[in-house]
Design a protein around this motif. Structure first.
Motif, PDB file in Angstrom:
ATOM      1  N   TYR A 166       1.243   4.225  -2.751  1.00 12.13           N
ATOM      2  CA  TYR A 166       0.876   5.576  -2.446  1.00 12.13           C
ATOM      3  C   TYR A 166       1.925   6.297  -3.161  1.00 12.13           C
ATOM      4  O   TYR A 166       2.024   7.346  -3.873  1.00 12.13           O
ATOM      5  CB  TYR A 166       1.013   5.722  -1.006  1.00 12.13           C
ATOM      6  CG  TYR A 166       1.524   7.353  -0.656  1.00 12.13           C
ATOM      7  CD1 TYR A 166       0.624   8.516  -0.820  1.00 12.13           C
ATOM      8  CD2 TYR A 166       2.706   7.263   0.024  1.00 12.13           C
ATOM      9  CE1 TYR A 166       1.011   9.458  -0.541  1.00 12.13           C
ATOM     10  CE2 TYR A 166       2.798   8.548   0.227  1.00 12.13           C
ATOM     11  CZ  TYR A 166       2.410   9.569  -0.056  1.00 12.13           C
ATOM     12  OH  TYR A 166       2.682  11.137   0.436  1.00 12.13           O
ATOM     13  N   ARG A 198       0.774  -1.074   0.027  1.00  8.90           N
ATOM     14  CA  ARG A 198      -0.038  -0.013  -0.094  1.00  8.90           C
ATOM     15  C   ARG A 198       0.882   1.331  -0.028  1.00  8.90           C
ATOM     16  O   ARG A 198       0.509   1.958  -0.770  1.00  8.90           O
ATOM     17  CB  ARG A 198      -0.961   0.014   1.241  1.00  8.90           C
ATOM     18  CG  ARG A 198      -2.177  -1.133   1.248  1.00  8.90           C
ATOM     19  CD  ARG A 198      -3.037  -1.053   2.062  1.00  8.90           C
ATOM     20  NE  ARG A 198      -2.514  -0.584   3.628  1.00  8.90           N
ATOM     21  CZ  ARG A 198      -2.282  -1.460   4.423  1.00  8.90           C
ATOM     22  NH1 ARG A 198      -2.731  -2.940   4.063  1.00  8.90           N
ATOM     23  NH2 ARG A 198      -1.749  -1.377   5.726  1.00  8.90           N
ATOM     24  N   TYR A 199       2.169   1.023   0.763  1.00  7.44           N
ATOM     25  CA  TYR A 199       2.708   2.304   0.835  1.00  7.44           C
ATOM     26  C   TYR A 199       3.563   2.650  -0.436  1.00  7.44           C
ATOM     27  O   TYR A 199       3.911   3.719  -0.975  1.00  7.44           O
ATOM     28  CB  TYR A 199       3.944   2.177   1.965  1.00  7.44           C
ATOM     29  CG  TYR A 199       4.712   3.441   2.325  1.00  7.44           C
ATOM     30  CD1 TYR A 199       4.282   4.662   3.031  1.00  7.44           C
ATOM     31  CD2 TYR A 199       5.996   3.403   1.966  1.00  7.44           C
ATOM     32  CE1 TYR A 199       5.024   5.479   3.290  1.00  7.44           C
ATOM     33  CE2 TYR A 199       6.808   4.463   2.055  1.00  7.44           C
ATOM     34  CZ  TYR A 199       6.363   5.486   2.856  1.00  7.44           C
ATOM     35  OH  TYR A 199       7.196   6.714   2.988  1.00  7.44           O
ATOM     36  N   ARG A 218      11.438   2.944  -4.819  1.00  8.38           N
ATOM     37  CA  ARG A 218       9.995   2.716  -4.168  1.00  8.38           C
ATOM     38  C   ARG A 218      10.245   1.082  -3.339  1.00  8.38           C
ATOM     39  O   ARG A 218       9.013   0.344  -3.162  1.00  8.38           O
ATOM     40  CB  ARG A 218       8.764   2.427  -4.934  1.00  8.38           C
ATOM     41  CG  ARG A 218       8.486   4.066  -5.461  1.00  8.38           C
ATOM     42  CD  ARG A 218       7.325   4.060  -6.222  1.00  8.38           C
ATOM     43  NE  ARG A 218       7.408   3.625  -7.529  1.00  8.38           N
ATOM     44  CZ  ARG A 218       7.491   4.371  -8.680  1.00  8.38           C
ATOM     45  NH1 ARG A 218       7.765   5.472  -8.506  1.00  8.38           N
ATOM     46  NH2 ARG A 218       7.645   3.760  -9.878  1.00  8.38           N
ATOM     47  N   VAL A 256       1.654   6.526  -6.902  1.00  5.58           N
ATOM     48  CA  VAL A 256       0.714   7.803  -7.349  1.00  5.58           C
ATOM     49  C   VAL A 256       1.344   9.372  -6.985  1.00  5.58           C
ATOM     50  O   VAL A 256       1.255   9.979  -7.780  1.00  5.58           O
ATOM     51  CB  VAL A 256      -0.445   7.495  -6.454  1.00  5.58           C
ATOM     52  CG1 VAL A 256      -1.538   8.628  -6.529  1.00  5.58           C
ATOM     53  CG2 VAL A 256      -1.122   6.221  -6.854  1.00  5.58           C
ATOM     54  N   ALA A 257       1.813   9.303  -5.914  1.00  9.74           N
ATOM     55  CA  ALA A 257       2.613  10.690  -5.724  1.00  9.74           C
ATOM     56  C   ALA A 257       3.748  11.197  -6.566  1.00  9.74           C
ATOM     57  O   ALA A 257       3.755  12.249  -7.064  1.00  9.74           O
ATOM     58  CB  ALA A 257       2.911  10.595  -4.204  1.00  9.74           C
ATOM     59  N   SER A 280       6.703  11.734   3.334  1.00  6.86           N
ATOM     60  CA  SER A 280       6.284  10.317   3.660  1.00  6.86           C
ATOM     61  C   SER A 280       7.253   9.555   4.606  1.00  6.86           C
ATOM     62  O   SER A 280       6.358   8.722   5.299  1.00  6.86           O
ATOM     63  CB  SER A 280       6.382   9.680   2.228  1.00  6.86           C
ATOM     64  OG  SER A 280       5.514  10.359   1.300  1.00  6.86           O
TER      65      SER A 280
END
Length: 466
Positions: free
Chosen positions: A24, A20-21, A71, A27-28, A131
């Motif tokens: 995110y 999930r992170y 990521r 997307v960011a 983040s």
């Protein structure tokens, strides 16, 4: 095992947070790049061809960030590696685009490229910083942790667990330990707490399945050696459980380690640490520029502090203390005097109640304001903005004798001592000598310009939040 007794929910939902992170962040990253591209279209005077080029950038840049592993779960919230990967991916993409801009100026004008890259790179770093702050706050609360089991001999297990629990932002929650010959119902004492012994090393796989551990950490050599570790990795695959090997190279960080397969044999190469060359020249240049800037900006503060020290108690404003610097050379480290004259000859007590400390010295020390004159030491080259703690000569000699003449700590002197560093961030007053040496050695072995900037930022942030 986490500080203050925090725990993580052992469920599939809790173990799914890395995906999930990462989603995110994906997307960011895409949103930031898209915003930079839109800025280039609106403010760069972009034509139709340039618009096509910017659309390509909007697609390629997030992909490049993924290819460079920015990521990856292994870099979430820890160290400078995440920032380094973001910067490396962006710079290499920019280099390719800069060449394209020279060849195809009608398609990608330099002004547009500079606007898109500058705003995009800054936006990406700001998003990663915010983040990471959120993620580390979650970890301090016992959330977003990876449940692990630590396997190994008791002393190796204790060392690994101590290192994990020493950081409030560490990514692991230790569910228990597995020891050779261990039996369920036993416990292992670590830093005043009792960790449950879950099983012996012969029953790791079943233990992992029962505890729903997401990773197994091998803490040093264990019975069965490499064959045992290899077969354990194979067995853990069916549960999707990661195998983590705790390196015995305790002072070597990831960027210096490279893997080179030779005929099926994975060889780990460790780069030599950098104590000279262009990076040291850049470090010295950064020291001079930032020290001059700090002295200019802080000159009114320095003047006020000097007057306060002068009127608070009799004696000189500046205290000069002999310290040991690079290559073992002694130098005079400057501070605003925060103790009464002759304090070094008087016995001291607990640092918070030391009667030798003056009234203004107490709050100057709290905010590290007594250290500000060391910017002069930085300008003269005796100190750097970031580096190991400069020891006192008696302190150095005493511990050298304790270590039976082995000058392990002298390796710290390969780097110019710093105004701040890992020891300051970790709490210099509370550190044992061995812990201070370990942190200093880690910095000496793995320093980088990006790491220095992060330490400076964290030092500034910690002082402002006190």
């Amino acid at each position: 095992m986490r500080p203050s007794g925090a725990r993580i929910a052992r469920s599939a939902r809790a173990q799914a947070w890395p995906k999930r992170y990462a989603f995110y962040l994906r997307v960011a990253d895409s949103a930031i790049v898209l915003a930079a591209v839109v800025a280039g279209l609106l403010f760069g005077g972009a034509g139709p061809r340039t618009a096509v080029a910017l659309v390509v950038i909007a697609v390629v840049w997030p992909v490049a960030l993924g290819v460079y592993g920015s990521r990856d779960a292994s870099v979430f919230g820890i160290g400078a590696e995440e920032y380094r990967r973001v910067v490396a991916a962006s710079i290499e993409l920019f280099a390719v685009l800069a060449i394209a801009a020279l060849l195809l100026s009608d398609w990608l004008p330099a002004r547009v490229l500079a606007l898109v890259f500058g705003s995009g790179a800054l936006g990406l770093l700001v998003v990663r910083w915010s983040s990471r702050r959120w993620l580390n706050a979650q970890r301090r609360s016992g959330l977003c942790l990876t449940p692990v089991v630590v396997v190994g001999e008791p002393e190796d297990v204790r060392y690994v667990v101590r290192r994990i629990t020493a950081s409030s932002a560490a990514p692991y929650n230790v569910l228990g330990v597995v020891l050779p010959g261990g039996r369920r119902g036993q416990s292992l004492a670590v830093e005043g707490e009792r960790l449950p012994v879950l099983s012996s090393t012969d029953d790791v796989v079943r233990t992992v399945a029962l505890k729903k551990a997401a990773a197994v950490i091998i803490a040093g050599p264990i019975p069965g050696g490499n064959q045992y570790v290899r077969e354990l990795g194979w067995s853990l695959e069916q549960y999707g459980t990661e195998l983590v090997l705790a390196s015995t190279l305790t002072n070597v960080a990831g960027p210096r380690i490279h893997w080179r397969p030779v005929q099926g044999l994975p060889l780990m190469e460790v780069d030599l640490p950098r104590y000279s060359g262009a990076t040291q020249v850049l470090k010295r240049g950064m020291d001079i520029v930032l020290a001059v800037g700090a002295l200019v900006v802080l000159s009114p503060v320095l003047g006020v502090l000097a007057l306060l020290v002068r009127h608070d108690s009799p004696g000189p404003v500046i205290f000069r203390q002999e310290r040991i610097g690079k290559d073992g050379r002694a130098f005079r480290m400057l501070k605003f005097r925060s103790m009464v004259v002759g304090a070094e000859a008087q016995p001291g007590i607990e640092i918070n109640d030391d009667p030798r400390v003056t009234r203004c010295g107490r709050w100057m020390r709290r905010y590290s304001l007594d250290e500000l004159p060391q910017f002069v030491n930085v300008l003269t080259g005796e100190m750097s903005l970031v580096g190991p703690r400069p020891p006192l000569a008696p302190e150095l000699g005493g511990h050298e004798a304790e270590e039976q003449g082995l000058p392990v700590h002298r390796r710290r002197m390969l780097i110019t001592p710093g105004l701040t560093g890992f020891t300051h961030l970790a709490g210099r007053w509370d550190l044992e000598w061995d812990d201070a040496v370990r942190l200093d050695l880690y910095y000496v072995e793995n320093w980088s310009l990006l790491g220095d900037l992060m330490i400076l930022w964290r030092s500034f942030r910690d002082i402002c939040l006190r």
